[in-house]
Design a protein around this motif. Structure first.
Motif, PDB file in Angstrom:
ATOM      1  N   MET A   1     -40.319  17.075  29.998  1.00 20.87           N
ATOM      2  CA  MET A   1     -40.781  17.618  28.540  1.00 20.87           C
ATOM      3  C   MET A   1     -41.212  18.983  28.658  1.00 20.87           C
ATOM      4  N   LYS A   2     -41.827  19.475  29.408  1.00 21.30           N
ATOM      5  CA  LYS A   2     -42.223  20.795  29.515  1.00 21.30           C
ATOM      6  C   LYS A   2     -40.941  21.744  29.556  1.00 21.30           C
ATOM      7  N   GLY A   3     -40.114  21.376  30.333  1.00 14.74           N
ATOM      8  CA  GLY A   3     -38.677  22.312  30.525  1.00 14.74           C
ATOM      9  C   GLY A   3     -38.072  22.262  29.077  1.00 14.74           C
ATOM     10  N   ARG A   4     -38.133  21.266  28.178  1.00  9.80           N
ATOM     11  CA  ARG A   4     -37.296  21.100  26.964  1.00  9.80           C
ATOM     12  C   ARG A   4     -38.407  22.216  25.927  1.00  9.80           C
ATOM     13  N   LEU A   5     -39.539  21.982  25.942  1.00 10.23           N
ATOM     14  CA  LEU A   5     -40.426  22.738  25.238  1.00 10.23           C
ATOM     15  C   LEU A   5     -40.145  24.114  25.529  1.00 10.23           C
ATOM     16  N   THR A   6     -39.892  24.714  26.979  1.00  7.70           N
ATOM     17  CA  THR A   6     -39.818  26.125  27.216  1.00  7.70           C
ATOM     18  C   THR A   6     -38.337  26.412  26.579  1.00  7.70           C
ATOM     19  N   GLU A   7     -37.458  25.871  26.733  1.00  9.89           N
ATOM     20  CA  GLU A   7     -36.239  26.045  26.446  1.00  9.89           C
ATOM     21  C   GLU A   7     -36.218  26.223  24.965  1.00  9.89           C
ATOM     22  N   ALA A   8     -36.863  25.392  24.260  1.00  7.61           N
ATOM     23  CA  ALA A   8     -36.800  25.673  22.815  1.00  7.61           C
ATOM     24  C   ALA A   8     -37.045  26.741  22.196  1.00  7.61           C
ATOM     25  N   LYS A   9     -38.166  27.699  22.849  1.00  7.20           N
ATOM     26  CA  LYS A   9     -38.668  29.067  22.578  1.00  7.20           C
ATOM     27  C   LYS A   9     -39.284  29.067  21.364  1.00  7.20           C
ATOM     28  N   ASP A  10     -38.671  29.807  20.217  1.00  2.00           N
ATOM     29  CA  ASP A  10     -39.398  29.530  19.058  1.00  2.00           C
ATOM     30  C   ASP A  10     -38.659  28.447  17.988  1.00  2.00           C
ATOM     31  N   LYS A  11     -37.932  27.884  18.598  1.00  2.00           N
ATOM     32  CA  LYS A  11     -37.282  26.750  17.872  1.00  2.00           C
ATOM     33  C   LYS A  11     -38.377  25.476  17.508  1.00  2.00           C
ATOM     34  N   LEU A  12     -38.279  25.077  16.429  1.00  3.62           N
ATOM     35  CA  LEU A  12     -39.125  24.021  15.909  1.00  3.62           C
ATOM     36  C   LEU A  12     -38.907  22.847  16.925  1.00  3.62           C
ATOM     37  N   VAL A  13     -39.741  22.042  17.403  1.00  4.27           N
ATOM     38  CA  VAL A  13     -39.617  20.755  18.303  1.00  4.27           C
ATOM     39  C   VAL A  13     -40.628  19.786  17.591  1.00  4.27           C
ATOM     40  N   VAL A  14     -39.721  18.565  17.541  1.00  2.21           N
ATOM     41  CA  VAL A  14     -40.741  17.483  16.702  1.00  2.21           C
ATOM     42  C   VAL A  14     -40.570  16.453  17.924  1.00  2.21           C
ATOM     43  N   LEU A  15     -41.772  16.267  18.514  1.00  2.00           N
ATOM     44  CA  LEU A  15     -42.176  14.952  19.276  1.00  2.00           C
ATOM     45  C   LEU A  15     -42.249  13.698  18.596  1.00  2.00           C
ATOM     46  N   ALA A  16     -41.253  12.670  18.796  1.00  2.00           N
ATOM     47  CA  ALA A  16     -41.312  11.700  17.931  1.00  2.00           C
ATOM     48  C   ALA A  16     -41.747  10.420  19.050  1.00  2.00           C
ATOM     49  N   PHE A  17     -42.904   9.960  18.531  1.00  2.00           N
ATOM     50  CA  PHE A  17     -43.443   8.632  19.432  1.00  2.00           C
ATOM     51  C   PHE A  17     -42.956   7.408  18.840  1.00  2.00           C
ATOM     52  N   LEU A  18     -42.035   7.049  19.425  1.00  2.00           N
ATOM     53  CA  LEU A  18     -41.156   6.104  18.811  1.00  2.00           C
ATOM     54  C   LEU A  18     -41.011   4.752  19.930  1.00  2.00           C
ATOM     55  N   PRO A  19     -41.917   4.127  20.166  1.00  2.00           N
ATOM     56  CA  PRO A  19     -41.704   3.093  21.233  1.00  2.00           C
ATOM     57  C   PRO A  19     -40.879   1.880  20.595  1.00  2.00           C
ATOM     58  N   SER A  20     -40.284   1.320  21.633  1.00  2.00           N
ATOM     59  CA  SER A  20     -39.463   0.106  21.236  1.00  2.00           C
ATOM     60  C   SER A  20     -40.008  -1.183  20.825  1.00  2.00           C
ATOM     61  N   TYR A  21     -41.417  -1.317  21.414  1.00  2.00           N
ATOM     62  CA  TYR A  21     -42.161  -2.599  21.214  1.00  2.00           C
ATOM     63  C   TYR A  21     -42.840  -2.859  19.838  1.00  2.00           C
ATOM     64  N   CYS A  22     -42.711  -1.309  18.926  1.00  2.00           N
ATOM     65  CA  CYS A  22     -43.149  -1.270  17.611  1.00  2.00           C
ATOM     66  C   CYS A  22     -41.958  -1.498  16.651  1.00  2.00           C
ATOM     67  N   ALA A  23     -41.813  -2.520  15.855  1.00  2.00           N
ATOM     68  CA  ALA A  23     -40.823  -2.928  14.969  1.00  2.00           C
ATOM     69  C   ALA A  23     -40.531  -1.623  14.086  1.00  2.00           C
ATOM     70  N   HIS A  24     -41.299  -0.994  13.673  1.00  2.00           N
ATOM     71  CA  HIS A  24     -41.247  -0.031  12.730  1.00  2.00           C
ATOM     72  C   HIS A  24     -40.842   1.076  13.304  1.00  2.00           C
ATOM     73  N   SER A  25     -41.248   1.580  14.476  1.00  3.05           N
ATOM     74  CA  SER A  25     -40.643   2.602  15.353  1.00  3.05           C
ATOM     75  C   SER A  25     -39.167   2.591  15.706  1.00  3.05           C
ATOM     76  N   TYR A  26     -39.003   1.198  15.969  1.00  2.00           N
ATOM     77  CA  TYR A  26     -37.734   0.913  16.557  1.00  2.00           C
ATOM     78  C   TYR A  26     -36.608   0.967  15.274  1.00  2.00           C
ATOM     79  N   MET A  27     -36.869   0.546  14.195  1.00 10.93           N
ATOM     80  CA  MET A  27     -36.123   0.641  12.953  1.00 10.93           C
ATOM     81  C   MET A  27     -35.946   2.177  12.515  1.00 10.93           C
ATOM     82  N   MET A  28     -36.819   2.918  12.787  1.00  8.05           N
ATOM     83  CA  MET A  28     -36.822   4.307  12.426  1.00  8.05           C
ATOM     84  C   MET A  28     -35.968   5.133  13.290  1.00  8.05           C
ATOM     85  N   ILE A  29     -35.554   4.571  14.587  1.00 11.05           N
ATOM     86  CA  ILE A  29     -34.703   5.476  15.517  1.00 11.05           C
ATOM     87  C   ILE A  29     -33.403   6.018  15.088  1.00 11.05           C
TER      88      ILE A  29
END
Length: 222
Positions: A1-29
């Motif tokens: 993940m650190k590498g992806r954040l570095t590559e993004a530079k000044d681009k906006l990054v959204v970390l989406a915490f969406l575990p499969s065990y949570c029905a609402h998270s899974y449905m949002m994917i």
């Protein structure tokens, strides 16, 4: 993940915490994936799965879905809940610079269950719920079964924070009439309400039955 954040530079990054065990998270994917495609030129979405529990711990994630907006490796703000519209509106606001990191950050509350103190308090709280599902948890301090299921209900309120409102009602002088109003014969009892209308009920300590009623609420009307 650190590498992806570095590559993004000044681009906006959204970390989406969406575990499969949570029905609402899974449905949002799929909807989050669509947002990622729409905003691909300006924003990178990184889904954090449940197996990356170390990342959950680093960012102090206690409720899902959670979305952390970052730029130049710095956290701008946090959004919790399963509302795709809220996520999209927040994304637009951040891209347009129309936000303040100290005032728009949304944090989950320290307690995910609201303790109701009176019938008036219940009415006021439910009026704020809108079309959201509300679960009235009739649990008393003296009930051993209530004490047994309480941690599970707390965890469930955490999991469904933003989409289901949990209200705890103890049996005391100020709330006793609520036990009469909802015809509560034993505790724990969980009454499912939407738009102030009772749609389901469960009595007992098998918390998975509560989860089933949440997931199938549109098919199991009382």
């Amino acid at each position: 993940m650190k590498g992806r954040l570095t590559e993004a530079k000044d681009k906006l990054v959204v970390l989406a915490f969406l575990p499969s065990y949570c029905a609402h998270s899974y449905m949002m994917i799929p909807e989050v994936q669509q947002l990622a495609k729409t905003y691909a030129k300006t924003t990178s979405f990184l889904r954090i799965k449940e197996e990356h529990d170390d990342i959950y711990e680093i960012f102090g994630i206690h409720t899902v879905p959670t979305f952390i907006f970052m730029q130049n490796k710095k956290k701008l703000l946090v959004r919790t809940g399963a509302s795709v519209k809220q996520l999209s509106d927040t994304l637009e606001a951040v891209l347009n610079g129309d936000y303040t990191s100290t005032t728009t950050t949304t944090q989950a509350p320290s307690s995910y269950i609201i303790s109701i103190t009176s019938p008036q308090h219940l009415n006021e709280t439910m009026s704020r719920a809108g079309n959201q599902l509300v679960i009235l948890a009739f649990m008393t301090k003296w009930c051993s079964k209530c004490k047994k299921i309480a941690p599970k209900i707390e965890a469930m309120a955490d999991e469904y924070y933003g989409s289901v409102m949990f209200l705890k009602i103890d049996d005391d002088v100020k709330t006793k009439e609520l036990y009469t109003k909802y015809n509560i014969q034993r505790v724990p009892t969980f009454v499912f309400v939407r738009n102030s209308k009772k749609i389901n009920q469960y009595e007992g300590t098998w918390y998975e039955k509560i989860r089933t009623r949440i997931e199938l609420q549109d098919f199991l009307n009382f």
